[in-house]
Design a protein around this motif. Sequence first.
Motif, short mmCIF file in Angstrom:
data_model
loop_
_atom_site.label_atom_id
_atom_site.label_comp_id
_atom_site.label_asym_id
_atom_site.label_seq_id
_atom_site.Cartn_x
_atom_site.Cartn_y
_atom_site.Cartn_z
N ASP A 172 0.81 -1.22 0.00
CA ASP A 172 0.00 0.00 0.00
C ASP A 172 0.84 1.27 0.00
O ASP A 172 0.46 2.28 -0.59
CB ASP A 172 -0.93 0.01 1.21
CG ASP A 172 -2.12 -0.93 1.05
OD1 ASP A 172 -2.52 -1.17 -0.11
OD2 ASP A 172 -2.64 -1.43 2.07
N ALA A 173 2.00 1.22 0.65
CA ALA A 173 2.84 2.42 0.70
C ALA A 173 3.22 2.87 -0.70
O ALA A 173 3.20 4.07 -1.02
CB ALA A 173 4.10 2.13 1.53
N TYR A 215 -0.14 4.04 -2.62
CA TYR A 215 -0.68 5.32 -2.13
C TYR A 215 0.30 6.46 -2.37
O TYR A 215 -0.12 7.59 -2.63
CB TYR A 215 -1.05 5.21 -0.65
CG TYR A 215 -2.41 4.61 -0.42
CD1 TYR A 215 -3.55 5.40 -0.35
CD2 TYR A 215 -2.57 3.23 -0.31
CE1 TYR A 215 -4.81 4.84 -0.16
CE2 TYR A 215 -3.81 2.65 -0.13
CZ TYR A 215 -4.93 3.46 -0.05
OH TYR A 215 -6.18 2.91 0.13
N TYR A 252 -1.45 10.49 1.99
CA TYR A 252 -0.87 10.01 3.24
C TYR A 252 -1.95 9.70 4.27
O TYR A 252 -1.90 8.66 4.94
CB TYR A 252 0.10 11.06 3.80
CG TYR A 252 0.74 10.64 5.11
CD1 TYR A 252 1.82 9.76 5.12
CD2 TYR A 252 0.26 11.11 6.33
CE1 TYR A 252 2.41 9.36 6.32
CE2 TYR A 252 0.84 10.72 7.53
CZ TYR A 252 1.90 9.84 7.52
OH TYR A 252 2.47 9.44 8.71
N PHE A 287 -3.49 6.49 3.28
CA PHE A 287 -2.55 5.40 3.55
C PHE A 287 -2.56 5.00 5.02
O PHE A 287 -2.49 3.81 5.36
CB PHE A 287 -1.14 5.81 3.11
CG PHE A 287 -0.06 4.88 3.56
CD1 PHE A 287 -0.06 3.55 3.17
CD2 PHE A 287 0.97 5.33 4.39
CE1 PHE A 287 0.95 2.68 3.59
CE2 PHE A 287 1.96 4.47 4.81
CZ PHE A 287 1.95 3.14 4.43
N LYS A 288 -2.67 5.97 5.91
CA LYS A 288 -2.63 5.69 7.34
C LYS A 288 -3.88 4.94 7.81
O LYS A 288 -3.94 4.47 8.95
CB LYS A 288 -2.46 6.98 8.14
CG LYS A 288 -1.14 7.71 7.88
CD LYS A 288 0.09 6.83 8.09
CE LYS A 288 0.41 6.62 9.54
NZ LYS A 288 1.67 5.84 9.72
N THR A 336 -4.80 2.23 6.19
CA THR A 336 -4.55 0.84 5.79
C THR A 336 -3.81 0.10 6.90
O THR A 336 -3.23 0.70 7.81
CB THR A 336 -3.71 0.78 4.50
OG1 THR A 336 -2.38 1.26 4.79
CG2 THR A 336 -4.33 1.63 3.40
N GLY A 349 -0.19 1.03 6.81
CA GLY A 349 0.02 2.39 7.29
C GLY A 349 -0.06 2.52 8.79
O GLY A 349 0.55 3.43 9.38
N GLN A 350 -0.77 1.61 9.43
CA GLN A 350 -0.90 1.64 10.88
C GLN A 350 0.14 0.78 11.58
O GLN A 350 0.22 0.74 12.80
CB GLN A 350 -2.31 1.18 11.27
CG GLN A 350 -3.41 2.12 10.80
CD GLN A 350 -4.80 1.58 11.05
OE1 GLN A 350 -4.96 0.52 11.65
NE2 GLN A 350 -5.81 2.29 10.57
N PRO A 400 7.03 1.78 6.75
CA PRO A 400 5.92 2.07 5.84
C PRO A 400 5.88 3.53 5.40
O PRO A 400 5.68 3.82 4.21
CB PRO A 400 4.69 1.70 6.68
CG PRO A 400 5.17 0.61 7.57
CD PRO A 400 6.57 1.02 7.94
N ASP A 401 6.06 4.46 6.36
CA ASP A 401 6.03 5.88 5.99
C ASP A 401 7.17 6.24 5.05
O ASP A 401 6.99 7.02 4.10
CB ASP A 401 6.10 6.75 7.25
CG ASP A 401 4.74 6.92 7.91
OD1 ASP A 401 3.84 6.11 7.63
OD2 ASP A 401 4.58 7.87 8.71
N PHE A 435 6.30 5.10 1.62
CA PHE A 435 5.28 5.97 1.03
C PHE A 435 5.94 7.19 0.38
O PHE A 435 5.67 7.52 -0.78
CB PHE A 435 4.29 6.42 2.11
CG PHE A 435 3.34 7.49 1.66
CD1 PHE A 435 2.15 7.16 1.02
CD2 PHE A 435 3.63 8.84 1.86
CE1 PHE A 435 1.28 8.16 0.59
CE2 PHE A 435 2.76 9.84 1.45
CZ PHE A 435 1.58 9.49 0.80
#
Length: 684
Positions: free
Chosen positions: A508-509, A512, A594, A597-598, A600, A603-604, A614-615, A618
């Motif tokens: 996802d990173a 997104y 962003y 994404f957070k 997902t 993202g968490q 993850p961040d 992204f």
Amino acid sequence: MRYKKIVVAGVLAAGTVGCGVNTSKPAEQATSEPATYLSRANMDTTVKPGDDFFLYVNGTWIRNTAIPGDKTRWGSFDELRDKTNKSVHTLLEDVSKEKATAGTAQFNVAAFYKSGMDTAAIDKAGIAVLQQQLDAIHAISTPQQLLDVVIANGKTGLQTVFPNFIGPDDKNVSENIVQFTQGGLGLPSKDYYTDKDAGAEKNRQAYKAYIGKILQLGGADSVTAGKQALAIFDLEQKLAAASLYPKEMRDPQKMYNKFSLDALSKQTPGISWKEVFAKMGINGQDSLLVTVPQYYKTLSGLLHSTPLDTWKTYLTYNLLSDMAPYLGRSFDEAHFDFYDKTLSGQKEQKPRWERVMQVINNSIGEQLGKLYVDRYFKPEAKQKMVELVQNLQDAFSNRIKNLDWMSDATKQKAEAKLGAFMKKIGYPDHWKDYSGLEITAEHYAQNVLKAAAFEYNRNLAKLGKPVDRTEWGMTPNTVNAYYNPAFNEIVFPAAILQFPFFDFGADDAVNYGGIGAVIGHEMTHGFDDQGAQYAADGNLKNWWTPEDEKKFKEKTKMVEEQFNRYTVLDSVHVNGSLTLGENIADLGGITIAYDAFKKTKQGQGNELIDGFTPDQRFFMSWGQIWRGKSTPERAKQLIKIDPHAPAEWRGNGPLTNFEPWYKAFDVKPGDKMYKPENERAKIW
């Protein structure tokens, strides 16, 4: 040939166009770095992320990659476009070998392709295919006949001093209206006629030489062609003086000038707009929109004050120059030498098939697009995009609710507009009907003119009918995306739903940070300095409270000033005013993506992939979609005409305003990209 389309806000630069398993490329083409989707080989880890994030993510690629000789820029967008074009090339070669019924998409595309690839027939035809137009120009003996020829040529796409199109009335978008804009210039914009630096003067001299070359190829001797070139350039300078700079044309209120035909006729002596409309084939219309009234006031005087012989050579030159890419080798090469090599720094011509493919895309694009979708686009990609768009829309709605600078009254209007977005993904629900268009395998230039005339008549038929909101402004095989304020729509053609923007196999990173940011970008265009002037129904009308509007303009001013400070080629400054809308959209795109994404699972969480959080992944995905470089000539050109900032500043600029990026890479005071909290632009 010059075409004018309704201006829409897209994610990519002018003349170009930002996802993890590739949805529309051939299966045999592998994605870059399939294991992680973020290439360590492209990075330069000797650069601190907080000093230059663009180089941290892309530095080794920038240093080691040469721009291909047939390109003026190269990067993520261009690599994807190149892959897509090669897929289309395979398609073209295949359909050209098949038997198809006349008039079908397969037949028209194949015949058009064959005609464009038959260079022997094109060379043999020469300019004889334009003899009717040339004879009409030669026969001009009065200003009225001059105007008649201009109008007649416009019906086949040969728009010179009367560029026009038909589209929704900005203040009554349920109705189509005829709209005229400025034109008549052979150089890219007014800047090219007014700039005083040595490079600009060199370009002007090269342009005069090009005019002379085209006239000589048309049959004039060198001495006569040289004199005529000077007269033509002098005429264009007068048209340029009455024109606006690109940045001045970004204000939709300033560009909205509605006239009755009689009222405009009074301001343009010698041009009877009722007669103009009649000769254009327009009936039952008593008004029009004019983006730059001063241009037409000046033009009306020039039609009578400029010698007819100058106008005749001007029209002859424009006819031959506009059609040069579709004529024989000498015309084609002359056109390339000036417009691509001199102005843009392109070293060599693109392959013949690629140039022909682009002409087909511009001429019968939805027939080509239909074939592309049938062969390469997977339906599940459309469903995944629907989910992503909804996630971004929810994130944007939440941001609006939590804005600390906007009143509840304006928030309600903003949310209403966001909720009213029309979403178009992949390809049109209803394809354009090309019935009646006759394309042959023998006559390339005639095919171009016939297709332009067909499109002219299609647009003419829109008048007096409800606006068709299902219509698309891009073909499915275009690597781009756009927002159209009149329809309040966001549009994502099939071809952009590929890596590095989107891939079913990516985390996802990556998705997104890629396509998510593109979706957010287009959504934000509905709320940039231009889009924010349009209401939920698409009409140009103010929905802001005075206090909120003032705060919004103060915030956008910070973005303008931020980008004014950036440079390319060491000393050429970015135009913060010209690029403001795109810069606001980039800032909105990364922040909204962003937030989504957070929501997902990834993202968490904090799971590392290839050593990155993850961040971090992204933001690295964001950084790699802007990977690119341009020739110096192209970079200078884009600063003048492109509403997008250069790639490095699209990658870096928004991040300096966004706290999560600072945290992800531990960016501190003293790092070159660090900005104190009170200097960071925060809008949506």
